[in-house]
Design a protein around this motif. Structure first.
Motif, PDB file in Angstrom:
ATOM      1  N   TYR B  68      40.181  33.011  32.082  1.00 31.53           N
ATOM      2  CA  TYR B  68      39.338  33.905  31.277  1.00 31.53           C
ATOM      3  C   TYR B  68      38.823  33.236  30.012  1.00 31.53           C
ATOM      4  CZ  TYR B  68      39.387  37.797  34.347  1.00 31.53           C
ATOM      5  OH  TYR B  68      39.140  38.592  35.419  1.00 31.53           O
ATOM      6  N   LEU B  69      39.492  32.156  29.605  1.00 28.63           N
ATOM      7  CA  LEU B  69      39.038  31.411  28.431  1.00 28.63           C
ATOM      8  C   LEU B  69      37.875  30.474  28.799  1.00 28.63           C
ATOM      9  CD1 LEU B  69      40.102  31.371  25.485  1.00 28.63           C
ATOM     10  CD2 LEU B  69      41.566  29.445  26.126  1.00 28.63           C
ATOM     11  N   GLY B  70      37.509  30.471  30.069  1.00 30.56           N
ATOM     12  CA  GLY B  70      36.408  29.630  30.505  1.00 30.56           C
ATOM     13  C   GLY B  70      36.778  28.169  30.646  1.00 30.56           C
ATOM     14  N   GLN B  71      38.063  27.890  30.720  1.00 32.56           N
ATOM     15  CA  GLN B  71      38.530  26.493  30.818  1.00 32.56           C
ATOM     16  C   GLN B  71      38.988  26.237  32.263  1.00 32.56           C
ATOM     17  OE1 GLN B  71      38.312  24.443  28.007  1.00 32.56           O
ATOM     18  NE2 GLN B  71      37.293  26.237  27.148  1.00 32.56           N
ATOM     19  N   LYS B  72      38.027  26.150  33.146  1.00 29.24           N
ATOM     20  CA  LYS B  72      38.329  26.009  34.569  1.00 29.24           C
ATOM     21  C   LYS B  72      39.250  24.838  34.868  1.00 29.24           C
ATOM     22  CE  LYS B  72      34.284  27.939  36.898  1.00 29.24           C
ATOM     23  NZ  LYS B  72      33.077  27.560  37.631  1.00 29.24           N
ATOM     24  N   HIS B  73      40.282  25.113  35.630  1.00 28.54           N
ATOM     25  CA  HIS B  73      41.135  24.082  36.239  1.00 28.54           C
ATOM     26  C   HIS B  73      41.970  23.248  35.283  1.00 28.54           C
ATOM     27  CE1 HIS B  73      38.794  25.279  39.615  1.00 28.54           C
ATOM     28  NE2 HIS B  73      37.700  24.659  39.231  1.00 28.54           N
ATOM     29  N   ILE B  74      42.023  23.633  33.988  1.00 33.00           N
ATOM     30  CA  ILE B  74      42.843  22.817  33.071  1.00 33.00           C
ATOM     31  C   ILE B  74      44.339  23.031  33.333  1.00 33.00           C
ATOM     32  CG2 ILE B  74      41.125  22.782  31.213  1.00 33.00           C
ATOM     33  CD1 ILE B  74      43.026  24.901  29.790  1.00 33.00           C
ATOM     34  N   ALA B  75      45.129  22.148  32.771  1.00 33.05           N
ATOM     35  CA  ALA B  75      46.580  22.331  32.811  1.00 33.05           C
ATOM     36  C   ALA B  75      46.918  23.540  31.945  1.00 33.05           C
ATOM     37  CB  ALA B  75      47.279  21.091  32.271  1.00 33.05           C
ATOM     38  N   ALA B  76      47.689  24.456  32.488  1.00 35.60           N
ATOM     39  CA  ALA B  76      48.029  25.642  31.702  1.00 35.60           C
ATOM     40  C   ALA B  76      49.364  26.203  32.166  1.00 35.60           C
ATOM     41  CB  ALA B  76      46.947  26.723  31.822  1.00 35.60           C
ATOM     42  N   GLY B  77      50.099  26.732  31.238  1.00 32.66           N
ATOM     43  CA  GLY B  77      51.376  27.341  31.602  1.00 32.66           C
ATOM     44  C   GLY B  77      51.824  28.323  30.534  1.00 32.66           C
ATOM     45  N   ARG B  78      52.802  29.123  30.884  1.00 30.93           N
ATOM     46  CA  ARG B  78      53.329  30.114  29.957  1.00 30.93           C
ATOM     47  C   ARG B  78      54.685  29.621  29.456  1.00 30.93           C
ATOM     48  NH1 ARG B  78      55.918  35.162  31.929  1.00 30.93           N
ATOM     49  NH2 ARG B  78      56.632  36.321  30.107  1.00 30.93           N
ATOM     50  N   VAL B  79      54.933  29.853  28.184  1.00 32.29           N
ATOM     51  CA  VAL B  79      56.181  29.438  27.552  1.00 32.29           C
ATOM     52  C   VAL B  79      56.907  30.699  27.086  1.00 32.29           C
ATOM     53  CG1 VAL B  79      57.165  28.189  25.597  1.00 32.29           C
ATOM     54  CG2 VAL B  79      55.186  27.250  26.799  1.00 32.29           C
ATOM     55  N   GLU B  80      58.198  30.772  27.364  1.00 26.85           N
ATOM     56  CA  GLU B  80      58.923  31.998  27.005  1.00 26.85           C
ATOM     57  C   GLU B  80      60.239  31.671  26.337  1.00 26.85           C
ATOM     58  OE1 GLU B  80      61.575  35.022  26.813  1.00 26.85           O
ATOM     59  OE2 GLU B  80      61.898  33.745  28.540  1.00 26.85           O
ATOM     60  N   SER B  81      60.465  32.277  25.199  1.00 29.48           N
ATOM     61  CA  SER B  81      61.746  32.214  24.525  1.00 29.48           C
ATOM     62  C   SER B  81      61.865  33.471  23.669  1.00 29.48           C
ATOM     63  CB  SER B  81      61.819  30.942  23.676  1.00 29.48           C
ATOM     64  OG  SER B  81      63.151  30.575  23.497  1.00 29.48           O
ATOM     65  N   ALA B  82      61.664  34.622  24.351  1.00 29.07           N
ATOM     66  CA  ALA B  82      61.677  35.933  23.702  1.00 29.07           C
ATOM     67  C   ALA B  82      60.696  35.946  22.526  1.00 29.07           C
ATOM     68  CB  ALA B  82      63.083  36.326  23.287  1.00 29.07           C
ATOM     69  N   CYS B  83      61.116  36.405  21.368  1.00 32.13           N
ATOM     70  CA  CYS B  83      60.208  36.538  20.230  1.00 32.13           C
ATOM     71  C   CYS B  83      59.830  35.183  19.649  1.00 32.13           C
ATOM     72  CB  CYS B  83      60.845  37.398  19.148  1.00 32.13           C
ATOM     73  SG  CYS B  83      61.438  38.958  19.792  1.00 32.13           S
ATOM     74  N   ALA B  84      60.521  34.128  20.097  1.00 40.35           N
ATOM     75  CA  ALA B  84      60.178  32.772  19.640  1.00 40.35           C
ATOM     76  C   ALA B  84      59.229  32.082  20.613  1.00 40.35           C
ATOM     77  CB  ALA B  84      61.450  31.942  19.458  1.00 40.35           C
ATOM     78  N   SER B  85      58.645  32.818  21.539  1.00 40.74           N
ATOM     79  CA  SER B  85      57.770  32.204  22.554  1.00 40.74           C
ATOM     80  C   SER B  85      56.598  31.471  21.917  1.00 40.74           C
ATOM     81  CB  SER B  85      57.244  33.277  23.518  1.00 40.74           C
ATOM     82  OG  SER B  85      58.311  33.910  24.175  1.00 40.74           O
ATOM     83  N   GLY B  86      55.995  32.073  20.896  1.00 41.54           N
ATOM     84  CA  GLY B  86      54.840  31.449  20.247  1.00 41.54           C
ATOM     85  C   GLY B  86      55.227  30.144  19.559  1.00 41.54           C
ATOM     86  N   GLY B 371      64.098  33.966  18.204  1.00 42.68           N
ATOM     87  CA  GLY B 371      64.221  34.777  19.413  1.00 42.68           C
ATOM     88  C   GLY B 371      65.537  35.521  19.437  1.00 42.68           C
ATOM     89  N   GLY B 372      65.486  36.765  19.911  1.00 40.63           N
ATOM     90  CA  GLY B 372      66.696  37.578  20.044  1.00 40.63           C
ATOM     91  C   GLY B 372      67.328  37.867  18.699  1.00 40.63           C
ATOM     92  N   SER B 373      68.663  37.936  18.694  1.00 37.38           N
ATOM     93  CA  SER B 373      69.362  38.159  17.427  1.00 37.38           C
ATOM     94  C   SER B 373      69.647  36.817  16.757  1.00 37.38           C
ATOM     95  CB  SER B 373      70.660  38.931  17.667  1.00 37.38           C
ATOM     96  OG  SER B 373      71.497  38.200  18.552  1.00 37.38           O
ATOM     97  N   GLY B 374      68.815  35.822  17.082  1.00 36.35           N
ATOM     98  CA  GLY B 374      68.972  34.491  16.497  1.00 36.35           C
ATOM     99  C   GLY B 374      69.443  33.460  17.499  1.00 36.35           C
ATOM    100  N   ALA B 375      69.340  33.757  18.791  1.00 39.49           N
ATOM    101  CA  ALA B 375      69.774  32.796  19.805  1.00 39.49           C
ATOM    102  C   ALA B 375      68.825  31.606  19.892  1.00 39.49           C
ATOM    103  CB  ALA B 375      69.908  33.468  21.171  1.00 39.49           C
ATOM    104  N   SER B 376      67.569  31.815  19.468  1.00 42.66           N
ATOM    105  CA  SER B 376      66.611  30.700  19.407  1.00 42.66           C
ATOM    106  C   SER B 376      66.017  30.632  18.007  1.00 42.66           C
ATOM    107  CB  SER B 376      65.455  30.899  20.397  1.00 42.66           C
ATOM    108  OG  SER B 376      65.910  30.754  21.714  1.00 42.66           O
ATOM    109  N   GLY B 377      65.871  29.438  17.506  1.00 43.57           N
ATOM    110  CA  GLY B 377      65.211  29.251  16.222  1.00 43.57           C
ATOM    111  C   GLY B 377      64.251  28.069  16.326  1.00 43.57           C
ATOM    112  N   VAL B 378      63.007  28.268  15.887  1.00 45.38           N
ATOM    113  CA  VAL B 378      61.997  27.198  15.927  1.00 45.38           C
ATOM    114  C   VAL B 378      61.425  27.043  14.523  1.00 45.38           C
ATOM    115  CG1 VAL B 378      60.032  26.270  17.196  1.00 45.38           C
ATOM    116  CG2 VAL B 378      61.280  28.196  18.141  1.00 45.38           C
TER     117      VAL B 378
END
Lengths: 348, 385, 131
Positions: B68-86, B371-378
């Protein structure tokens, strides 16, 4: 010697008073209190059911029995409010106390008599030598239909007994069971609340059956009412056990220690078993106790118990039944009670 | 390792975005970042998202957003670490550019939280805790932080009113942020007068349910120079973890993961706490901001709340904390929060923060996402080059 | 909820089975496959006691879907004498009288009903100690 090697009870802390129920239905509280000798009843919170009451009662029985749960070869839970229509309550109890997997297990149901039924079968199994110890639990979170007379009495509680042949607290001397097809109280499948035959539950049902079993066992034992130190009857309300005791020639003092219903209500399968736990709590070595249960439909199991010296060693290893009954209570109003008992319709 | 800079930031108005879908929200933020960077393409996309599955029933988020970003076929993936995902997406993008794997990488974050009911959102968020030994018992995220607050307030004799200083300050700052969900000031007594969520935390101690997206573009410092953009260099990055369940920690009011992530970032950047001009921290609950500022070494243990109450963390204080309004006022679209923090720090370091919330002489900024109650910190540290 | 997920936790939820590392003595609830302190992989099972002390608590007023009927309810972290901690609901209590440091007894309770048609989930809740 065959008999009880450990006993224990459990009662929810919440109570509702007769006045609180009567207020909602425009009923006359004083006449219920006087007519049925009921003051209040125990109320299970939504996280309490027959299984949880059974586990806690059994843990108290284990505290007194001081045995390895792995030596329990049979687990029987008697109730008319098993949480599942299909799936045993007993397996959860056995799993929670660590009696699995080498164990026989079954759920019993016979209106208010399911607990004593389990006790009778457990006595037979240990006497035969099939199992070393057997656990019998009678417990219920019974339901009375809103506005029905049963709503004033249907309550929650459980009693557990571990039967064995070594270190017996109360030896069983005699048993007798009495039963006929007398449909005084029933619940059809898929129905939420039971129905009953009103006054038909009295003379032709409760009184005929209880006196039938009591008279037969006393004849068998060659005893009369005055030979017993205590007697425990099924107690659907406060009045019936007193009256049936009178009919059989018992004095109020013999009945009183196990007469819990005025402040507990009717715990159905737990009723006479819990009365027995309260009586054992105050009994002395050598005391003779008559117990007669009653289950609608209808039948009675009667037992003659003789208390042994061991009672003095185990009595205080677990909480006494009257402590659970009379202390640390939380009174609820009818709205809270109705919420706890799922009597309020909610959106799915 | 190549030097890495942030050259583009993309943000949007956060809030209850009834008319915008999950994909539209991210695309809007992503296009803003591309436009801001002035790049004609991206090589790779990493999207931080906590729970597309529970909030909108959508997984496989890298592919849908690249499309949807108009970036056909690029490398892309989702990253997850609860509230620290970003924050984690930002770190992965940083590593990807630094390592030479890709030249222009977008780190984004998104969450669409209002397509479920309030108790549905509470359920989805609780999946960041230990399902079998915490959530099973009925605990919620406000509940976990409330239990931390309870210990902290008793141990350090912190009053209810002192704790209220944190959301009060967040709203002071957020009132100046045109992209914030709740851009208005509150009175300090509003916090204790608000409805209780999990004692002792009231509604204004808690970050809200938010729809929102954010994106930033990372590239090498060399390419950044050619783009003729202000160069905000990423000089430190740290990530650490802790037990997922609160009750398994020896000290339940010390955020070990944030402390360790901070140490790594400080070490890599060659900076100390006193070198940091401003910081965006993960104030999912009022108490969290205090715990984080202590774990990052800005304040001694037990003094984080009092520091806020004394104004040390205000916009003109010794260490401005959450000039954006923080999660409290700006909003907390969980997967986007870590990227939203980077957007604010870059704005501040560029000297372009809106409406008088620009911190003077801001040269070094930090982000801390949790993330979480502090299980992840970035933790990330950025500096103006 | 699929029954296997409930069933596999029975040793911990029904019997409070914890683990102690045979190498360094570190205790875990729930048990683990490797000791995070010493790397030991051999553990002995033991049963946590039925009494503990409250180390922190809250009252959940806004609950997740499957618990909203119970709200408000208290939930806390308790510590056993051996140092292990456990989270659970604190029930049969006046939530305004809860205190850090109070003693509780563990009672077997129903924790989740799964909409009146699923497998029932039982575990322990905490009740203020009164006898």
């Amino acid at each position: 010697m065959v008999g009880i090697v450990g006993y224990g009870a459990h009662i929810p802390r919440h109570r509702i008073k007769v006045e609180e129920i009567a207020k909602v239905w425009g009923a006359d509280a004083p006449s219920y209190k006087k007519g049925l000798l009921l003051r209040e009843k125990s109320v299970p919170t939504p996280d309490v059911d027959t299984i949880t009451l059974s586990v806690e009662a059994t843990r108290n029985a284990l505290r007194r029995a001081q045995i390895n749960p792995k030596d329990i070869g049979a687990v029987y839970v008697g109730s008319e409010s098993h949480p599942y229509a299909v799936k045993p309550s007993g397996t959860t109890v056995a799993e929670a106390i660590g009696a699995v997997p080498d164990c026989h297990c079954a759920d019993f149901e016979f209106a208010c008599k399911a607990g004593s039924e389990a006790m009778f079968v457990c006595l037979g199994l240990v006497k035969s030598g099939y199992v070393k110890y057997a656990l019998a639990v009678g417990g219920d979170t019974s339901q009375g239909a809103p506005g029905d007379a049963l709503e004033y009495s249907a309550s929650a509680g459980a009693a557990a007994f571990i039967m064995g042949t070594k270190d017996v607290i109360a030896e069983v001397l005699h048993t007798h069971s009495f039963m006929t097809d007398t449909p005084d109280f029933w619940r059809r499948e898929h129905e939420f609340y039971p129905q009953h035959g009103g006054r038909f539950t009295g003379e032709p049902a409760y009184f005929r059956t209880v006196t039938g079993a009591a008279n037969a066992i006393m004849k068998k034992a060659k005893m009369t009412a005055k030979d017993f130190d205590y007697v425990v009857f099924h107690q659907p309300n406060g009045k019936f056990p007193l009256r049936v005791g009178e009919m059989l020639g018992f004095k109020k003092e013999q009945i009183e220690p196990g007469w819990l219903s005025p402040r507990l209500g009717n715990t159905y399968s737990g009723a006479s078993p819990m009365g027995l736990t309260a009586t054992l709590d105050i009994a002395k070595p050598g005391d003779l106790i008559l117990m007669v249960s009653y289950g609608s439909g209808a039948g009675s199991d009667a037992f003659v118990w003789r208390v042994t010296d061991r009672i003095n060693e185990v009595r205080d290893l677990a909480v006494h039944t009257t402590k659970l009954l009379d202390e640390n209570l939380i009174y609820v109003d009818y709205g809270t009670y109705a919420k706890y008992r799922h009597k309020i319709l909610k959106n799915k | 390792m190549r030097d890495v800079a942030v050259v583009g930031i993309g943000i949007m108005k956060w809030g209850e975005l009834w008319e915008k879908s999950f994909r539209d929200i991210f695309t809007e933020a992503g296009l803003n970042a591309i436009d801001d960077a002035g790049v004609d393409h991206i090589d790779s996309l990493l999207v931080g998202c906590m729970s597309g599955g529970l909030f909108v029933g959508q997984e496989h988020i890298g592919a849908i957003m690249a499309d949807y970003l108009g970036q056909k076929h690029i490398a892309a993936g989702r990253v997850e670490s609860a509230c620290a995902s970003g924050g984690l997406a930002f770190r992965q993008a940083f590593i990807e550019v630094a390592s030479g794997m890709s030249d222009i990488v977008m780190a984004g974050g998104v969450e669409k939280m209002t397509d479920v009911s309030g108790d549905g959102a509470t359920y989805a968020l609780a999946t960041a805790a230990d399902q079998e030994y915490e959530v099973f018992n009925g605990v919620t995220f406000p509940g976990l932080y409330a239990m931390m607050a309870r210990i902290y307030m008793q141990k350090y004799k912190v009053t209810r009113r002192e704790l209220s200083a944190i959301p009060f300050k967040s709203h002071q700052n957020g009132a100046k942020n045109p992209y914030a969900q709740y851009p208005f000031p509150i009175k300090i007594e509003d916090v204790e007068n608000g409805v209780l969520v999990a004692d002792p935390l009231h509604i204004l101690d808690c970050s809200p349910i938010t729809d929102g997206g954010a994106a930033v573009i990372l590239t090498t410092v060399d390419i950044a120079k050619k783009l003729k953009k202000p160069i905000i260099k990423v000089i430190g990055s740290g990530l650490a973890t802790d037990t997922i369940s609160l009750h398994q920690r020896d000290n339940m009011i010390w955020l070990k993961s944030t402390e360790l992530a901070g140490k790594k970032a400080y070490e890599m950047a060659g900076k100390k706490p006193e070198d940091i001009d401003l910081v965006e921290v993960h104030d999912c609950f009022s108490i969290a901001e205090a715990l984080v500022t202590e774990a990052l070494g800005f304040f001694k243990p037990g003094t984080g709340v009092k520091a806020a109450a004394e104004g040390l963390t205000a916009l003109n204080g010794k260490l401005p904390v959450n000039t954006s309004g923080g999660l409290k006022s700006k909003g907390h679209p969980v997967g986007a929060t870590g990227i939203g923090q980077v957007v604010e720090i870059v704005k501040q370091l560029r000297g372009t923060a809106e409406n008088g919330r620009q911190v003077k002489k801001a040269r070094v900024g930090m982000t801390q996402n949790m993330g979480g109650s502090g299980a992840s910190g970035v933790v990330h540290i950025m500096e103006v080059v | 909820m699929f029954p296997a997920r409930i069933w596999r936790e029975f040793p911990q939820r029904y019997r409070r089975e914890a683990a102690i590392c045979k190498k360094c003595g570190k205790r875990y609830f729930p048990p683990r496959l490797i000791c995070a302190e010493c790397g030991g992989r051999k553990f002995e099972t033991y049963v946590l006691p039925d009494e503990a002390t409250v180390v922190t608590f809250t009252v959940i007023r806004v609950a997740a879907q499957q618990y909203s009927d119970m709200a408000p309810y208290a939930i806390g972290i308790v510590k056993f004498d051996d140092g292990l901690q456990m989270m659970g609901q604190i029930v049969d209590c006046d939530v305004d009288k809860l205190k850090i440091g109070m003693k509780v007894r563990l009672e077997f309770r129903k924790v989740q009903s799964h909409d009146h048609h699923g497998v029932l989930s039982y575990a322990h809740k905490f009740v203020p100690k009164w006898y």
